[in-house]
Write an enzyme that holds these catalytic residues in place. Structure first.
Site, PDB file in Angstrom:
ATOM      1  N   HIS A  92       7.508  53.389 135.869  1.00  0.00           N
ATOM      2  CA  HIS A  92       8.861  53.623 135.252  1.00  0.00           C
ATOM      3  C   HIS A  92       8.684  54.395 133.984  1.00  0.00           C
ATOM      4  O   HIS A  92       9.435  55.406 133.881  1.00  0.00           O
ATOM      5  CB  HIS A  92       9.618  52.307 134.901  1.00  0.00           C
ATOM      6  CG  HIS A  92      10.841  52.429 134.209  1.00  0.00           C
ATOM      7  ND1 HIS A  92      11.181  51.838 133.188  1.00  0.00           N
ATOM      8  CD2 HIS A  92      11.759  53.298 134.786  1.00  0.00           C
ATOM      9  CE1 HIS A  92      12.509  51.966 132.853  1.00  0.00           C
ATOM     10  NE2 HIS A  92      12.959  52.986 133.755  1.00  0.00           N
ATOM     11  N   ARG A 127      -2.226  57.533 118.702  1.00  0.00           N
ATOM     12  CA  ARG A 127      -1.485  58.715 118.631  1.00  0.00           C
ATOM     13  C   ARG A 127      -0.437  58.647 117.542  1.00  0.00           C
ATOM     14  O   ARG A 127       0.548  59.714 117.433  1.00  0.00           O
ATOM     15  CB  ARG A 127      -0.771  59.170 120.007  1.00  0.00           C
ATOM     16  CG  ARG A 127      -1.935  59.808 121.029  1.00  0.00           C
ATOM     17  CD  ARG A 127      -1.662  59.470 122.382  1.00  0.00           C
ATOM     18  NE  ARG A 127      -2.834  60.056 123.373  1.00  0.00           N
ATOM     19  CZ  ARG A 127      -4.020  59.439 123.555  1.00  0.00           C
ATOM     20  NH1 ARG A 127      -4.163  58.248 123.106  1.00  0.00           N
ATOM     21  NH2 ARG A 127      -4.817  60.100 124.314  1.00  0.00           N
ATOM     22  N   ASP A 129       4.395  47.210 134.517  1.00  0.00           N
ATOM     23  CA  ASP A 129       3.894  46.916 135.693  1.00  0.00           C
ATOM     24  C   ASP A 129       3.816  48.114 136.530  1.00  0.00           C
ATOM     25  O   ASP A 129       3.531  47.878 137.612  1.00  0.00           O
ATOM     26  CB  ASP A 129       4.453  45.558 136.333  1.00  0.00           C
ATOM     27  CG  ASP A 129       4.127  44.311 135.283  1.00  0.00           C
ATOM     28  OD1 ASP A 129       2.922  44.408 134.688  1.00  0.00           O
ATOM     29  OD2 ASP A 129       4.851  43.449 135.375  1.00  0.00           O
ATOM     30  N   THR A 130       4.793  48.986 136.382  1.00  0.00           N
ATOM     31  CA  THR A 130       5.181  49.981 137.556  1.00  0.00           C
ATOM     32  C   THR A 130       4.925  51.291 136.559  1.00  0.00           C
ATOM     33  O   THR A 130       4.803  51.529 135.378  1.00  0.00           O
ATOM     34  CB  THR A 130       6.644  49.837 137.885  1.00  0.00           C
ATOM     35  OG1 THR A 130       7.609  50.182 136.545  1.00  0.00           O
ATOM     36  CG2 THR A 130       6.931  48.520 138.168  1.00  0.00           C
ATOM     37  N   ASN A 183       9.524  68.331 122.351  1.00  0.00           N
ATOM     38  CA  ASN A 183       9.244  66.981 122.946  1.00  0.00           C
ATOM     39  C   ASN A 183       8.331  66.224 122.226  1.00  0.00           C
ATOM     40  O   ASN A 183       7.141  66.515 122.405  1.00  0.00           O
ATOM     41  CB  ASN A 183       8.946  67.354 124.437  1.00  0.00           C
ATOM     42  CG  ASN A 183       8.710  65.973 125.236  1.00  0.00           C
ATOM     43  OD1 ASN A 183       8.797  65.050 124.755  1.00  0.00           O
ATOM     44  ND2 ASN A 183       8.678  66.223 126.522  1.00  0.00           N
ATOM     45  N   ILE A 233       5.418  53.223 127.012  1.00  0.00           N
ATOM     46  CA  ILE A 233       4.091  52.559 127.198  1.00  0.00           C
ATOM     47  C   ILE A 233       4.336  52.185 128.448  1.00  0.00           C
ATOM     48  O   ILE A 233       5.200  51.391 129.088  1.00  0.00           O
ATOM     49  CB  ILE A 233       3.998  51.741 126.257  1.00  0.00           C
ATOM     50  CG1 ILE A 233       3.651  52.238 124.908  1.00  0.00           C
ATOM     51  CG2 ILE A 233       2.536  50.976 126.656  1.00  0.00           C
ATOM     52  CD1 ILE A 233       3.194  51.200 123.544  1.00  0.00           C
TER      53      ILE A 233
HETATM   54  N1  RBF Z   1      12.040  52.779 126.180  1.00  0.00           N
HETATM   55  C1  RBF Z   1      10.944  53.510 125.382  1.00  0.00           C
HETATM   56  O1  RBF Z   1      11.487  54.542 124.454  1.00  0.00           O
HETATM   57  N2  RBF Z   1       9.578  53.019 125.615  1.00  0.00           N
HETATM   58  C2  RBF Z   1       9.277  52.202 126.509  1.00  0.00           C
HETATM   59  O2  RBF Z   1       7.985  51.844 126.559  1.00  0.00           O
HETATM   60  C3  RBF Z   1      10.328  51.634 127.225  1.00  0.00           C
HETATM   61  N3  RBF Z   1      10.149  50.751 128.246  1.00  0.00           N
HETATM   62  C4  RBF Z   1      10.940  50.246 129.115  1.00  0.00           C
HETATM   63  C5  RBF Z   1      10.568  49.185 129.989  1.00  0.00           C
HETATM   64  C6  RBF Z   1      11.536  48.647 130.766  1.00  0.00           C
HETATM   65  C7  RBF Z   1      11.363  47.829 132.136  1.00  0.00           C
HETATM   66  C8  RBF Z   1      12.934  48.996 130.442  1.00  0.00           C
HETATM   67  C9  RBF Z   1      14.076  48.740 131.532  1.00  0.00           C
HETATM   68  C10 RBF Z   1      13.412  49.796 129.493  1.00  0.00           C
HETATM   69  C11 RBF Z   1      12.243  50.544 128.533  1.00  0.00           C
HETATM   70  N4  RBF Z   1      12.693  51.285 127.732  1.00  0.00           N
HETATM   71  C12 RBF Z   1      11.527  51.992 126.929  1.00  0.00           C
HETATM   72  C13 RBF Z   1      14.117  51.445 127.446  1.00  0.00           C
HETATM   73  C14 RBF Z   1      14.644  52.787 128.123  1.00  0.00           C
HETATM   74  O3  RBF Z   1      14.263  54.123 127.526  1.00  0.00           O
HETATM   75  C15 RBF Z   1      16.232  52.734 127.904  1.00  0.00           C
HETATM   76  O4  RBF Z   1      16.723  52.624 126.577  1.00  0.00           O
HETATM   77  C16 RBF Z   1      16.823  51.870 128.495  1.00  0.00           C
HETATM   78  O5  RBF Z   1      16.430  51.912 129.965  1.00  0.00           O
HETATM   79  C17 RBF Z   1      18.374  51.851 128.644  1.00  0.00           C
HETATM   80  O6  RBF Z   1      18.853  53.088 129.304  1.00  0.00           O
END
Ligand code: RBF
Length: 157
Positions: free
Chosen positions: A92, A131, A89-90, A117, A86
């Site tokens: 990512h 979803r 702020d960015t 996937n 989800i």
């Molecule tokens: N993992 C998810 O499965 N869903 C997310 O929405 C999600 N948001 C993240 C947001 C930030 C800022 C960070 C740092 C990590 C997030 N992660 C999320 C975790 C990411 O998939 C992973 O487990 C970590 O970055 C460690 O490698």
């Protein structure tokens, strides 16, 4: 992406198929709903409960590694990768979503085991709920794709 999902094909050998499921623990309630709905669809098709192995990882970024390890065991006809990314702020979430999609494609082609996937990439929690726990049954759609690909995998091996 289009909402014109394919109608599930009837898989006659479901009782002999084995599935690995990788599920992220980030956004746990939403991912758990995907796991439950996907597992229910596999069960309804005739896949025995003991033929489904679920592995948990911290977040979606870790999903492809576990999918690769499951596929490499040779125990599964298909692997289903589940996560929910989800936006914060960015962008990512889009970068991780792209990387995960590419990595899962590599898992499929490098191991010969189809990797589905099921990592959902959305802008809001509301979209994610629709979803996962809501009206769009993506869990069932991912399981239907896995059934079809697992059966093909068995036929084409
Ligand atoms: N993992 C998810 O499965 N869903 C997310 O929405 C999600 N948001 C993240 C947001 C930030 C800022 C960070 C740092 C990590 C997030 N992660 C999320 C975790 C990411 O998939 C992973 O487990 C970590 O970055 C460690 O490698």
């Amino acid at each position: 992406m289009s909402l014109d999902a394919p109608k599930p094909v009837s898989v006659t050998d479901a009782a002999s198929l084995r599935f690995g499921i990788v599920a992220a623990r980030f956004n746990a309630a939403l991912v758990d709903a995907l796991v439950d709905r996907a597992s229910a669809t596999l069960a309804a098709a005739g896949v025995p409960a003991e033929a489904i192995e679920v592995v948990r990882v911290p977040g979606s970024h870790e999903v492809p590694w576990a999918a690769q390890r499951l596929a490499a065991t040779g125990r599964f006809h298909a692997v289903i990768a589940l996560g929910v990314l989800i936006a914060g702020d960015t962008n990512h979430h889009e970068m991780v979503g792209d990387a995960v999609a590419h990595a899962l494609m590599r898992v499929s082609l490098d191991t010969g085991v189809p990797a589905i996937n099921g990592v959902i990439v959305v802008n809001t929690r509301e979209q994610a709920e629709k979803r996962t726990t809501g009206a769009y049954d993506r869990g069932a759609e991912f399981a239907a794709a896995a059934l079809e690909m697992a059966s093909l995998h068995k036929i084409l091996s």
